[in-house]
Design an enzyme around this catalytic site. Structure first.
Site, PDB file in Angstrom:
ATOM      1  N   SER A 145      40.705   5.545  39.216  1.00  0.00           N
ATOM      2  CA  SER A 145      39.398   5.603  38.921  1.00  0.00           C
ATOM      3  C   SER A 145      38.703   6.071  40.181  1.00  0.00           C
ATOM      4  CB  SER A 145      38.910   4.194  38.608  1.00  0.00           C
ATOM      5  OG  SER A 145      37.638   4.264  37.913  1.00  0.00           O
ATOM      6  N   ASP A 306      34.991   8.269  33.933  1.00  0.00           N
ATOM      7  CA  ASP A 306      34.212   6.796  33.172  1.00  0.00           C
ATOM      8  C   ASP A 306      32.941   6.207  33.916  1.00  0.00           C
ATOM      9  OD1 ASP A 306      35.670   5.849  35.312  1.00  0.00           O
ATOM     10  OD2 ASP A 306      36.614   4.110  33.969  1.00  0.00           O
TER      11      ASP A 306
END
Length: 563
Positions: A145, A306
């Protein structure tokens, strides 16, 4: 075994030609480094695995990835699920991501489990979408991430497209820990697995379906949008570049610009300190291009796309960063306003957010008759609650949390920076048509709902000693039961350690003051830090900001006193 003993075991078992062996030889005699690598096994927690790449039990490497994958294979086979339903696997731009994804595919296929593998980097939301579209039993994404370049990770999803939690997470963990890291796991070479029909490569068809879904989230007709609005976007050298560019081109935005230095994949993220769009430093190049193009908004997504953050023009040649609470409130209002105007807002709509997210978005939801549900931090919990609210007769409307993440639609059960970015671009075009800016809209909402102020502090404490101090800090707040912080008197304390109401257990605390201000604290599930969240609302912008600053200072003083 202690760290030194485990270190020696690894040296004895690693093949001499394995790069990890040379890495361990190079740290011989470095007690601190050996301890950090071997004092624990990398934790299978909030987002599966996440850690620094390298040799050791507390590192991301082929051994930790291999064992995790075999554990997932064991769980699927023992759960009675049909292995032909398959596992979808994606990866981002990080070091070893492709290598780890192919390793996982080879282990799963050798266990007789079908695999759907993306051939190149894809955004996390597309993986979640694909799991549901293909009716897979599970999904895996190799990504860390927004963590620094040294990290990689292993996110695990279940059949609903959300990250694993509860009984599934516990069951998989049990299967993983039943194996030793040096066990020999079966592997079917990738090309052989393809020929056997055990591995199917995903590509343009799935991309098209995901992009169609993103574009279906359009809220306003083109006639009321000014698509000449200048917009700058940076994928921070991650997976967002291609899908975001395609969406914006297909929707007809003619002044959409991608930061050239951050357009293509770069596992070293050489243009930023670390690739977290929540950090304003990540916007430096976007701001430079924004000034050249007179951009109304700047959008950034993290490496797996995301998370999404935005900066808005201040009208003076500069840009102001919006936090996750503000961005979420803007999107909630825009979606609610648009759907109500078009008669498409279901009567029993529900928004889901976390226990540490501010109250701004909730106030807007209540104004539009949208129910609000709170749950634990993390989108495995936010999106994992969707089936629960649906059983209660609610229609999912929106989900978000303060850490610049939101899920605008229920077909993607995780943060979706691509859809959120598209919606912000559309909002900017809608505002431009009316001669207004994003800052104007935010001010309008503050005037209507109150001036919500917030701040967040992350205290980074690395390694074994850091973990121990985090535990002492939490104990001091939990057992000391403070009744005031500076001039703020505590009205209510909620300890989530054993759950609270319908909220499952989490190591978190929330203190509500008599004036309505509040703060929450919890250790991060993915990084070596403890996080504090501060909130208040008044009818005056300056007063709200001062109250948050005062509360933060009072709490911070107590934290500093705990050695």
């Amino acid at each position: 075994m202690n760290a030194q003993t485990t270190y020696e075991t690894w040296l004895a078992k690693l093949p001499k030609d394995d790069p990890l062996y040379a890495e361990l030889v190079a740290i011989r005699g470095n007690e601190a480094e050996i301890t950090d690598r071997f004092y624990q096994e990398i934790v299978f927690g909030t987002a599966g695995l996440r850690g620094i790449c390298g040799a050791g039990t507390n590192r991301m490497n082929a051994y930790t990835v291999g064992r995790a994958t075999q554990g997932i294979a064991d769980y699927i086979k023992d759960s009675g699920e049909d292995p032909s339903r398959g596992v979808a696997i994606a990866y981002d731009c990080r070091h070893h991501s492709r290598e780890f994804s192919e390793l996982a595919a080879e282990i799963l296929s050798a266990n007789g489990i079908r695999v759907y593998l993306f051939p190149s980097l894809r955004p996390t939301p597309e993986l979640s979408f694909a799991i549901r579209k293909l009716s897979c039993v599970s999904g895996i994404n190799m990504t860390a991430s927004h963590n620094p370049k040294e990290y990689n990770g292993y996110k695990v999803y279940w059949e609903d497209g959300a990250q694993i939690s509860g009984a599934v997470s516990n069951g998989i963990l049990e299967k993983i820990t039943a194996h030793d890291l040096f066990d020999t796991f079966p592997r079917c070479p990738l090309e052989e697995a393809k020929k056997k029909g055990l591995v199917t490569m995903l590509g343009e068809d799935m991309d098209r379906q995901y992009l169609d879904y993103v574009e279906s989230m359009q809220q306003q007709e083109d006639a009321v949008l000014d698509k000449t609005v200048p917009i700058v976007y940076t994928p921070l050298n991650g997976a967002g570049s291609i899908p975001m560019a395609r969406v914006m081109e297909e929707r007809g935005f003619v002044n959409f610009f991608i930061v050239p230095e951050q357009k293509d994949p770069d596992p070293d993220f050489t243009t930023v300190p670390f690739p977290n769009p929540e950090n304003p430093k990540a916007f430096a190049l976007a701001e430079k291009l924004g000034r050249e193009k007179d951009a109304m908004i700047l959008i950034a997504t993290d490496p797996d796309s995301d998370r999404m953050a935005v900066e808005v023009s201040d009208g003076k040649g500069g840009y102001t960063a919006l936090n996750g609470n503000q961005t979420g409130a803007l999107l909630i209002w825009y979606l609610a306003m648009s759907k109500k105007a078009h008669g498409t807002l279901p009567k029993k709509s529900a928004m889901i957010t976390s226990i540490v997210t501010g109250d701004f978005g909730e106030a807007i939801c209540k104004d539009y008759g949208i129910a609000v549900f709170r749950t634990l931090t993390g989108f495995k919990n936010i999106c994992g609650k969707i089936p629960e609210i649906q059983k209660l007769g609610y229609t999912y409307f929106f989900g978000y949390e303060e850490s610049i993440g939101c899920a605008p639609g229920e077909q993607v059960r995780d943060k979706d920076g691509i859809t959120a970015g598209m919606l912000l671009a559309e909002m900017a075009a809608w505002l431009k048509k009316q001669g207004k800016t994003m800052s104007d809209l935010l001010d309008d909402l503050y005037q209507k709902y109150g001036y919500y102020a917030e701040d967040q502090v992350s205290v980074v404490l690395v390694g074994k000693e850091g973990q121990e101090r985090i535990a002492r800090i939490l104990d001091a707040f939990r057992k000391g039961k403070p009744d005031h912080f500076g001039n703020f008197a505590v009205q209510e304390t909620t300890d989530y350690l054993h759950g609270a109401g319908d909220i499952p257990p989490q190591n978190a605390l929330k203190f509500v003051m008599t004036d309505g201000s509040w703060f929450a604290m919890r250790p991060s599930g993915t990084e070596p830090k403890i996080k504090f969240y501060y909130y208040t609302v008044t009818g005056d912008r300056a007063l709200s900001a001062q109250k948050v600053a005062d509360l933060k200072a009072a709490v911070g003083a107590l934290v500093e006193s705990i050695a």
